[in-house]
Design an enzyme around this catalytic site. Structure first.
Site, short mmCIF file in Angstrom:
data_model
loop_
_atom_site.label_atom_id
_atom_site.label_comp_id
_atom_site.label_asym_id
_atom_site.label_seq_id
_atom_site.Cartn_x
_atom_site.Cartn_y
_atom_site.Cartn_z
N LEU A 125 -55.67 -12.81 13.09
CA LEU A 125 -56.91 -13.37 12.57
C LEU A 125 -57.30 -14.61 13.38
CD1 LEU A 125 -59.08 -13.27 10.32
CD2 LEU A 125 -57.62 -14.82 9.01
N HIS A 229 -48.81 -23.83 11.32
CA HIS A 229 -49.66 -24.49 12.31
C HIS A 229 -50.88 -25.07 11.62
CE1 HIS A 229 -52.31 -24.91 15.82
NE2 HIS A 229 -51.25 -24.75 16.60
#
Length: 334
Positions: A125, A229
């Site tokens: 994604l 992240h």
């Protein structure tokens, strides 16, 4: 209007551009034209049914119909670990007890496992930074579940998602530096590239076979275990909204978490209904996610939908974007 559609070899230039934008650690989007072309060719074969269902890897592109520009992508891999092992670290508690001194110790450890074999993976994604608002991310992410819901038997009963692990502001990956690099002894970028561009034999050859005690690794690597992240926090929130939860597994390179959910418990799949479509003015009806009802030629958009006499009434622009005719079946997420 934005439309999610199948990717094919003609999308190579756009996919390469997104790969460069995605940055370090985005394993499924390497900056390598040969690897990306192979993936796009596989995607085309997957949508047309030219390969076995378990070998399919569907790549979806988010296209702006007005400009023709590709704004993002995502993917669904029907089954991981089919042609080669899919390794992860499981974070486990190992208990040790000494009757001689009446003392018990519980140690956290990283144990190499291959538990995800056969699971369906949603991933890849990525959206251009300027598109990360206004519902584009939700459309792209949920289109994966709309695709799975079209033909559930093509996909596993368990669906997983691997989130990119934590990187320090200076661009280093603490988990790689403190743990993985000790076994692979390669620069992170080279090892990351090899995951997608080779058969993965180097992982089988070099990955640790024995538990790694977390207490013995550097604190920065310890703190990075299961940490996402900074650009992955929105993706995690969307996964949790769909029912995904942490599985206790982390990536062997960057320490990012693996989330999983039973396929039939995914919120979008549960809330989607199939209805014949009708062309018309939906008026002030709510904007919903609408997709075609087949894998071959799958497309998805966000559009106003009015339910009337057992039909889904949508506007002309949505009809055109979906490439359906009035009376054809569509799927609507309520």
């Amino acid at each position: 209007m934005l439309v999610v559609r199948p990717a094919g070899p003609s999308d190579l230039g756009s996919l390469m551009e997104l790969a460069v934008l995605s940055g370090r650690g985005f394993t499924s989007l390497p900056e390598d034209e040969t690897t990306l072309l192979d993936r796009l060719t596989l995607s085309e074969a997957s949508f047309t049914g030219a390969i076995a269902p378990r070998e399919a890897w569907y790549t979806l592109m988010l296209e702006d119909m007005e400009t023709g520009r590709i704004e993002g992508l995502c993917g669904v891999r029907a089954a991981v670990g089919v042609s080669r092992p899919h390794f992860s670290f499981r974070v486990m508690t190992l208990a040790q007890f000494s009757s001689a001194i009446g003392t018990r110790f519980d140690h956290q450890a990283l144990v190499l496992v291959n538990e995800c074999a056969g699971w369906t993976e949603v991933g890849s994604l990525y959206l251009r930074p300027e598109r990360r608002s206004g519902g584009a991310g939700s459309l792209l992410a949920r289109s994966r579940y709309m695709l799975i819901g079209v033909d559930r038997p093509r996909f596993s009963e368990t669906v997983m998602a691997e989130l990119r692990g934590y990187f320090s502001p200076d661009g280093t990956c603490p988990f790689w530096e403190g743990v993985a690099s000790k076994f692979f002894r390669l620069p992170f970028d080279e090892a990351d590239h090899m995951v997608m561009s080779t058969d993965g034999q180097f992982i089988l050859d070099l990955a640790p076979r024995h538990p790694i005690y977390v207490e013995l690794i550097p604190d920065a690597a310890h703190q990075a275990i299961g940490k996402v992240h900074v650009e992955g926090e929105a993706a995690r929130a969307m996964l949790e909204n769909e029912g995904f939860r942490g599985s206790g597994l982390v990536d062997i390179f960057d320490g990012g978490p693996t989330y999983s959910v039973p396929r039939d418990s995914i919120t979008t799949i549960q809330r989607t209904v199939a209805l014949p479509c009708a062309a018309g003015d939906p008026g002030d009806a709510p904007e919903l996610l609408v997709s075609t009802a087949s894998v071959d030629g799958f497309r998805a958009v966000r559009a106003k939908v009015r339910f009337e006499d057992g039909r889904a009434m949508i506007g002309a622009a949505a009809i055109e974007a979906l490439r359906v005719a009035p009376g054809e079946m569509v799927r609507v997420r309520q």
